[in-house]
Design a protein around this motif. Structure first.
Motif, PDB file in Angstrom:
ATOM      1  N   LEU A  81       0.810  -1.226   0.000  1.00 50.92           N
ATOM      2  CA  LEU A  81       0.000   0.000   0.000  1.00 50.92           C
ATOM      3  C   LEU A  81       0.840   1.272   0.000  1.00 50.92           C
ATOM      4  N   LEU A  92       1.174   2.762  -6.930  1.00 47.57           N
ATOM      5  CA  LEU A  92       0.610   1.532  -6.381  1.00 47.57           C
ATOM      6  C   LEU A  92       0.374   0.524  -7.505  1.00 47.57           C
ATOM      7  N   MET A 121      -1.745  -2.258  -8.575  1.00 48.14           N
ATOM      8  CA  MET A 121      -3.027  -2.863  -8.237  1.00 48.14           C
ATOM      9  C   MET A 121      -2.990  -4.382  -8.359  1.00 48.14           C
ATOM     10  N   ILE A 149      -7.253   0.348   3.064  1.00 47.57           N
ATOM     11  CA  ILE A 149      -7.456   0.526   1.620  1.00 47.57           C
ATOM     12  C   ILE A 149      -8.352   1.738   1.369  1.00 47.57           C
ATOM     13  N   ASN A 168      -6.570   5.044   2.228  1.00 48.89           N
ATOM     14  CA  ASN A 168      -5.315   5.329   1.536  1.00 48.89           C
ATOM     15  C   ASN A 168      -5.446   6.580   0.657  1.00 48.89           C
ATOM     16  N   ASP A 175      -3.226   7.717  -1.438  1.00 52.88           N
ATOM     17  CA  ASP A 175      -2.541   7.603  -2.726  1.00 52.88           C
ATOM     18  C   ASP A 175      -3.354   6.822  -3.758  1.00 52.88           C
ATOM     19  N   MET A 176      -4.541   6.371  -3.384  1.00 47.70           N
ATOM     20  CA  MET A 176      -5.404   5.623  -4.298  1.00 47.70           C
ATOM     21  C   MET A 176      -6.591   6.493  -4.682  1.00 47.70           C
ATOM     22  N   ASP A 177      -6.986   6.411  -5.954  1.00 46.99           N
ATOM     23  CA  ASP A 177      -8.178   7.161  -6.362  1.00 46.99           C
ATOM     24  C   ASP A 177      -9.429   6.353  -6.018  1.00 46.99           C
ATOM     25  N   GLN A 220      -9.735   2.851  -7.714  1.00 42.93           N
ATOM     26  CA  GLN A 220      -8.829   1.851  -7.146  1.00 42.93           C
ATOM     27  C   GLN A 220      -9.326   1.364  -5.789  1.00 42.93           C
ATOM     28  N   LYS A 221      -9.777   2.303  -4.962  1.00 47.94           N
ATOM     29  CA  LYS A 221     -10.309   1.925  -3.652  1.00 47.94           C
ATOM     30  C   LYS A 221     -11.528   1.018  -3.798  1.00 47.94           C
TER      31      LYS A 221
END
Length: 292
Positions: free
Chosen positions: A64, A69, A71, A131, A134, A136-138, A141-142
């Motif tokens: 993470l 990242l 995926m 998750i 996070n 750094d995830m859009d 992605q989440k």
């Protein structure tokens, strides 16, 4: 002389208590071999669960934090965590068939039988929360990673839960029923069935090419959930056991009605169960008996 009589009296009372506990299904204990097998399975399950939780930590503190990242790696780690958690849970459930807990200790009974679910929550809940938190995830992605983690966790948790857990009391009652009916601890079942029977000559077993046999403990270890709840009618109609003996078992074994369907017994004026007259009469010779 008084002390000797007192000591003898205590011994006699102890024997009476032991006999009563045996009749009531409270004196059953797993054999040393069964305990050893259960211990081995639990050790392996614990190792697998440890690997699953280690995988969770690697995912949280390394995967993470990757920039960017990856995926695919996150999804792979979620699946790997689920696989190890599931394998551990299945082995733990099998161990409980060899060495079950007692219902008298409610906390231990719950924890021992639902430990797979507890470990699954530990292995997935922190990861799922992180998750969705996070930064750094859009959103996409989440959504994908979170959904995969939730689905995997739910499937593993459902598979790891024991919906009908065995108990020392269940094994004791079933063993006493079989021994009092037949004079020995021997039951019969098929590889694909979920229950076992007090004799081999019952309709459910006649349809099978291969009939297995063993003790009550062995039947549970082979994945059978319980004694058939039609054992009263089977004992009388198919196994040649006299109604009087079945009645005696119904009256002597504590909590025996938990092993029966409602139509298999009646309750007398003394509050004790007895044979339902509807199951007393054997089927005429040559008449096909419907499966139970």
């Amino acid at each position: 002389m008084t002390e000797k009589r007192s000591s003898r009296s205590r011994a006699e009372r102890g024997a009476e208590i032991a006999e009563r506990e045996t009749v009531e299904g409270g004196a059953w204990a797993a054999s040393p071999e069964a305990k050893s097998t259960a211990l081995t399975l639990r050790i392996v399950a614990a190792v697998l669960w440890t690997v699953a939780i280690a995988g969770e930590l690697v995912t949280i503190f390394w995967v993470l934090r990757q920039d960017p990242l990856r995926m695919w790696l996150l999804i792979v780690m979620i699946v790997v965590i689920g696989a190890f958690a599931l394998a551990g849970s299945l082995l733990w459930k099998k161990a409980n068939r060899y060495d079950p807990a007692s219902e008298k200790d409610l906390v231990r009974f719950f924890v021992q039988n639902q430990l797979g679910v507890i470990v699954t929550v530990i292995a997935f809940l922190p990861l799922i929360v992180l998750i969705f938190l996070n930064k750094d995830m859009d959103g996409k992605q989440k959504g994908i990673a979170g959904a995969v983690a939730i689905v995997v966790a739910a499937l593993v948790g459902l598979a790891g839960a024991d919906w009908d857990p065995p108990s020392v009391e269940q094994y004791g009652v079933e063993t006493n029923v079989v021994e009092q009916l037949t004079g020995k601890n021997r039951v019969y079942y098929t590889k694909g069935g979920s229950v076992f029977h007090v004799c081999a000559d019952v309709p459910d077993l006649r349809r099978s090419a291969t009939i297995l046999d063993g003790t009550v403990d062995q039947a549970h270890a082979d994945g059978k959930d319980r004694l058939t709840k039609k054992w009263v009618s089977e004992a009388i109609n198919n196994c040649g056991i006299p109604v009087e003996r079945v009645d005696a078992v119904l009256g002597d074994v504590d909590d025996v009605t938990s092993t029966l369907d409602d139509d298999q017994f009646t309750t007398g004026s003394d509050g004790k169960p007895s044979v339902n007259t509807d199951v007393e009469t054997p089927a005429p010779a040559g008449t096909p008996t419907p499966g139970r």
